[in-house]
Each structure stands twice: as structure tokens, then as C-alpha cells.
Scaffold this active site. Structure first.
Site, PDB file in Angstrom:
ATOM      1  N   PHE A  81     -29.987 -38.975 -28.458  1.00 56.10           N
ATOM      2  CA  PHE A  81     -31.026 -39.899 -28.940  1.00 56.10           C
ATOM      3  C   PHE A  81     -31.531 -39.525 -30.337  1.00 56.10           C
ATOM      4  O   PHE A  81     -31.283 -38.429 -30.842  1.00 56.10           O
ATOM      5  CB  PHE A  81     -32.191 -39.999 -27.949  1.00 56.10           C
ATOM      6  CG  PHE A  81     -32.924 -38.711 -27.683  1.00 56.10           C
ATOM      7  CD1 PHE A  81     -33.577 -38.020 -28.689  1.00 56.10           C
ATOM      8  CD2 PHE A  81     -32.997 -38.203 -26.396  1.00 56.10           C
ATOM      9  CE1 PHE A  81     -34.285 -36.854 -28.441  1.00 56.10           C
ATOM     10  CE2 PHE A  81     -33.702 -37.027 -26.125  1.00 56.10           C
ATOM     11  CZ  PHE A  81     -34.341 -36.348 -27.158  1.00 56.10           C
ATOM     12  N   LYS A 121       0.834  -1.211   0.000  1.00 54.85           N
ATOM     13  CA  LYS A 121       0.000   0.000   0.000  1.00 54.85           C
ATOM     14  C   LYS A 121       0.866   1.257   0.000  1.00 54.85           C
ATOM     15  O   LYS A 121       0.568   2.237  -0.699  1.00 54.85           O
ATOM     16  CB  LYS A 121      -0.919   0.006   1.226  1.00 54.85           C
ATOM     17  CG  LYS A 121      -1.741   1.290   1.350  1.00 54.85           C
ATOM     18  CD  LYS A 121      -2.704   1.247   2.521  1.00 54.85           C
ATOM     19  CE  LYS A 121      -3.491   2.557   2.614  1.00 54.85           C
ATOM     20  NZ  LYS A 121      -4.527   2.514   3.675  1.00 54.85           N
ATOM     21  N   HIS A 134      -8.315 -30.057 -35.611  1.00 51.40           N
ATOM     22  CA  HIS A 134      -9.344 -29.123 -35.133  1.00 51.40           C
ATOM     23  C   HIS A 134     -10.200 -29.739 -34.026  1.00 51.40           C
ATOM     24  O   HIS A 134     -11.420 -29.677 -34.046  1.00 51.40           O
ATOM     25  CB  HIS A 134     -10.211 -28.638 -36.289  1.00 51.40           C
ATOM     26  CG  HIS A 134      -9.435 -27.856 -37.309  1.00 51.40           C
ATOM     27  ND1 HIS A 134      -8.890 -26.625 -37.050  1.00 51.40           N
ATOM     28  CD2 HIS A 134      -9.087 -28.163 -38.586  1.00 51.40           C
ATOM     29  CE1 HIS A 134      -8.252 -26.188 -38.136  1.00 51.40           C
ATOM     30  NE2 HIS A 134      -8.349 -27.109 -39.072  1.00 51.40           N
ATOM     31  N   GLU A 165       2.006 -31.590 -36.622  1.00 44.58           N
ATOM     32  CA  GLU A 165       2.400 -30.514 -35.726  1.00 44.58           C
ATOM     33  C   GLU A 165       2.963 -31.035 -34.405  1.00 44.58           C
ATOM     34  O   GLU A 165       3.968 -30.547 -33.904  1.00 44.58           O
ATOM     35  CB  GLU A 165       1.183 -29.622 -35.427  1.00 44.58           C
ATOM     36  CG  GLU A 165       0.710 -28.802 -36.613  1.00 44.58           C
ATOM     37  CD  GLU A 165       1.466 -27.498 -36.746  1.00 44.58           C
ATOM     38  OE1 GLU A 165       2.245 -27.163 -35.848  1.00 44.58           O
ATOM     39  OE2 GLU A 165       1.267 -26.821 -37.768  1.00 44.58           O
TER      40      GLU A 165
END
Length: 508
Positions: A457, A140, A270, A322
Site C-alpha cells: 500500500f 553399526k 537477476h 544464458e
């Protein structure tokens, strides 16, 4: 008044003394007066350097088993006084408060104590009171006071006082104050997390951040906050990008599904799997995974659940990729993979992933439990007259694991422990299915006898109709639609086996 200040006095009170000696000796050379407490006081004395006990300043002993040592107006007045404030200057003289220009504090190791499995009583005693108060006071009053709040700052501070002959600039002090508020907020956050049972309150403080080259695109800034070095040993290659890290995350989540399976290899692009296979050897698994979609594999992220050997590395080296991730590599295999300068090679360590997932949403955060349910053979409920064969059950579970880790809406085809094709991220489940059919045909795969997984579903029987026409013989889905019977009836009429899991696996 000059913003550059010479350090003439220092209060030092630290838990660990590691790395402290060079600072104390340098300050002593610069004629700094030392104040200290307990073990730190004894440490400085043993260096042959004069030190004034805090008790001599406060005329009050350390009490309550050391819980109260520095909490006194003569200590905090020395730290918090404003040297350009006439009233403060007068009160310092009136109450005979010594000026304290520098505070060095090292907090009790609360997080380490919690991690050690210590008792609650021991943990509570590692909640620092005096130290954290000294840090906040020094920070402070950075205009006049220097605060060194962690051992991590010792090198920086030693350079400052060495290069500037015991002086600091306002910029130096403000920098150290910023670091101090980080230390104090992180410390308080750790204590709060230990006590907190209210799940509607979220606080997180991560200390290890790194700047990435850029974000998802070159015009975006990117950062990673976490302990990457704990999860991986990076043994080769360029720095990981934002997109690399997303793909690595997806790869780790996917391969974790196959941790206890036979040799398994996955190729991702991706965030989605474009190839995955389980075989009797890791080289066979790689070749089968690559055959799933060799086009998408270009520039992908590769991950294995077993040691990569020379045969596998030789095949991988023919592909531009990569990142390669595995729990281990044979020495010869590593030499081969390192032939490509930029290829990132990671050794994956056994590290538990966070139980909560966090992402930004609107002007806040979305937080959820990690999806830790992996469908198992014993969970399957056969809802058709025709039951899946033993091999189909294996393929259904295999497909379900991939499906769980693929962007919704998704359909996954698998056969003999191999990903045949998938439809990913479609707005319609029918579109996802047709995408998967087209992809399988494009790479010459027959869907006769293959198994199909869906992440949610079927509200209508159209998906099972299309699956049957494509050659699918077994289907796994969560069930739960009010129109489940329509799909079940179609399967019964066309000799399709279908099982329900009762667990939906959306991934958005």
C-alpha cells in the site's frame, strides 16, 4: 586383525529381485553361504543355488503374516557380533549363532505406496520393520559386516567383490554403512512426514544432489538438491550454474502466472523481469518483451508459455542469452537455438511446485506457504470515482502478476499487455517509482495511459502524485493503509482510477 575381510556368509532379504542375480551368482562362485527368507529364498533356489532358510537358523517360523521373520537373536547376533571381542566370540559359540558377514536388504516401497494413493491399511503394511533393523545392525557393525541397503548400490558392490575376489576393505564397509544410514534416515523421514500434523516440526530428506561449478561467486561452493530432471528436459548447452538455477526458478514462477493467458514471453535478469509481453503469437511476444529493455536482456534467461517456433528462434539467436525455456520447440527452431554451443535449452514439464518455500535464516530456517494468490479481475475493488476501463483492468492484472514476482519494494508499469518498466528492490517505494519512470524514458516509452502496480500500500499520496505526472491513468495496490484516503482523494481530484486487491505481494 586385518581390516580386509573375506565374505563367507550372506543374509539376503529383498522386496524387489531386480538386479540381484549377478550378485548372487558371483557370491556363489566365491563359495559364500546364503541365508534367506520367503520370496528371496525361493528366488535363490530357482537359480539353482543352495540357500538356508532363516527359520532353520532361528527354529522359529515366519509369523503374523510375514511381519516377523528375521527379528531374532540368532540373526542379529550373527550381524552385530564383534569378531575381535573375546566375549562376543564365546557367546557366538555358546548359543550356536552363525556368522553373517554380508546383509543385502531392499526395503518395502513405502513412498511409492503413498504416492499411488493406496489405502492407509496398505500404506501401514509397507512400513518395513525387519529390513530397517537389519540395515541399522549391519551399518553399526561395519568393522566386521558388509551392508548393501538399496538396489542403487548393487553395481558398486558387484564391482567390489569382483575386483577384490569377495573381500572388502574397512573403507568399503564404512562407505556402504554411510549409504545405509542415509537409506534408513530417508525412509524414516518419509514415514514421519506421512504421519506428521505438527507444522512446528520440519524434517526433509532429499536424495538427489549435485555439485555445481561454484555458488553465487567462484569462491563459494555450490550444490543443488532436487529433481531437476523431473521439471525439465535439458536438450542442449553447458551445465547450469547456481545463479542460472536461481534465475530459472524466478522465470518459472513468473511464467506460471501467465499459464492460461495468450502467448507470453518473459526475459529475466537477476531474478527480476526486464521484459515481458503477451501477444497473439509467441514471436510477437518475444520481440515486444525484448524491446522493454534490450540492454538488460543481454545474458538473461528467456521463458515462454507456448511452443517456440522458427520465427521466434531466429530472433532469439541474435541475442546472447544464458537459458531458453519453453514447453516445446519446433524441430527447426531447436536446430537454430543449438547453434550456440553453451546456450542452455530446457523443455519445461508440467510439474507441481512445492507448497512450502524454505530458506536459511540466521542459525535456522524460515518456512512459508507459497504465494499462490494471483490477483484476478473479479477481486478488484474500485475505490475511486473513476473506474478503470476494460483494457486498463487487463493491464492492471498484467502489472500485478509481474509485481508479485519482482523484488520489493517494486513498482511496475504496463500498457497493452507489455511491461513498460519497473523499479525493483528499492528501500523506498518512491525510489522504485522514480526508477521505473527513468527507465521508461531511457527506452523511449510513453507512460501516457499506462497502468501501475505496487506490491504494497501507499502510506502517503506521493506515489500517485508522481504517477499522475508521468502519465499513469490506473493504479492497482493492496490497500490497507490508515492513510488510504489521502491517495484516494488525490486520485479523485485528478481523474485517476485506483483499485484495491486486499492482498500484499512482498518478495524479499
Amino acid at each position: 586383525m586385518s581390516t580386509t575381510k573375506k565374505i563367507q556368509s550372506a543374509l539376503i532379504s529383498v522386496f524387489s529381485k531386480d538386479g540381484l542375480e549377478p550378485i548372487v551368482r558371483k557370491l556363489h562362485e566365491q563359495n559364500v553361504v546364503f541365508y534367506s527368507t520367503g520370496g528371496t529364498e525361493e528366488y535363490i533356489k530357482n537359480l539353482g543355488i543352495p540357500v538356508i532358510p532363516v527359520e532353520d537358523v532361528t527354529s522359529y517360523p515366519s509369523i503374523l503374516g510375514g511381519r516377523v521373520k528375521t527379528l531374532h537373536p540368532k540373526v542379529f547376533g550373527g550381524i552385530l557380533n564383534r569378531q575381535d571381542n573375546e566375549s562376543d566370540v564365546q557367546q557366538m559359540k555358546e548359543y550356536e549363532i552363525p556368522q553373517i558377514d554380508l546383509v543385502i536388504v531392499d526395503l518395502y516401497p513405502f513412498e511409492k505406496t503413498v504416492a499411488s494413493g493406496a489405502s492407509e491399511a496398505d500404506i501401514i503394511e509397507k512400513i518395513d520393520i525387519g529390513g530397517i533393523s537389519l540395515i541399522r545392525a549391519g551399518a553399526k557393525n561395519f568393522k566386521d559386516t558388509v551392508i548393501v541397503s538399496s538396489m542403487d548400490q548393487y553395481g558398486l558392490f558387484l564391482d567390489m567383490i569382483t575386483n577384490q575376489n569377495g573381500s572388502t576393505t574397512l573403507e568399503d564397509r564404512k562407505l556402504l554403512a554411510t549409504k545405509a544410514f542415509h537409506v534408513s534416515s530417508h525412509y524414516d523421514g518419509a514415514i514421519f512426514k506421512y504421519f506428521n500434523t505438527d507444522e512446528t516440526i520440519y524434517k526433509e530428506s532429499i536424495q538427489n544432489g549435485q555439485v555445481l561449478r561454484y555458488g553465487e561467486n567462484p569462491h563459494q561452493k555450490g550444490f543443488f538438491f532436487g529433481e531437476f530432471e523431473t521439471m525439465f528436459n535439458k536438450v542442449h548447452g553447458k551445465e547450469l550454474s547456481y545463479n542460472n538455477l536461481l534465475d530459472v526458478d524466478a522465470a518459472v514462477n513468473l511464467i506460471n502466472e501467465f499459464k492460461t493467458d495468450g502467448p507470453t514471453f518473459a526475459i529475466l535478469k537477476h531474478n527480476n523481469a526486464c521484459g515481458l509481453a503477451t501477444r497473439t503469437s509467441i514471436s510477437e511476444a518475444y520481440n515486444a518483451a525484448l524491446a522493454c529493455d534490450p540492454t538488460s536482456a543481454f545474458g538473461g534467461v528467456l521463458i515462454a508459455n507456448a511452443t517456440i517456433d522458427i520465427a521466434t528462434a531466429t530472433e532469439i539467436n541474435k541475442l546472447f542469452c544464458e537459458v531458453v525455456i519453453a514447453p516445446a520447440y519446433d524441430a527447426e527452431a531447436l536446430t537454430i537455438l543449438q547453434e550456440k554451443k553453451n546456450r542452455i535449452i530446457l523443455i519445461q514439464n508440467e510439474v507441481a511446485l512445492p507448497e512450502r518455500q524454505v530458506r536459511t535464516c540466521l542459525n535456522g530456517l524460515l518456512i512459508q506457504d507459497r504465494n499462490n494468490i494471483t490477483d484476478q479481475a473479479e477481486d478488484l475493488k474500485t475505490v475511486t470515482i473513476t473506474a478503470p476501463t476494460e483494457q486498463e483492468v487487463k493491464d492492471l492484472i498484467f502489472a500485478s502478476k509481474v509485481c508479485k514476482n519482482t523484488k520489493s519494494n517494486t513498482i511496475v508499469f504496463a500498457k497493452n499487455g507489455t511491461l513498460i518498466a519497473s523499479g525493483t528492490g528499492q528501500t523506498s517505494r518512491v525510489d522504485a517509482l522514480m526508477q521505473a519512470v527513468d527507465k521508461a524514458k531511457a527506452f523511449g516509452f510513453s507512460l501516457e495511459g499506462a497502468s501501475m502496480a505496487s506490491d504494497a500500500f501507499f502510506p502517503f499520496p506521493d506515489c500517485v502524485e508522481l504517477a499522475k505526472k508521468a502519465g499513469i491513468t490506473a493504479v492497482i495496490q493492496p490497500g490497507g493503509s490508515i492513510k488510504d484516503e489521502l491517495s484516494i482523494n488525490y486520485c479523485n481530484e485528478n481523474n485517476l482510477a485506483m483499485v484495491f486487491t486486499g492482498t500484499r505481494h512482498f518478495k524479499h
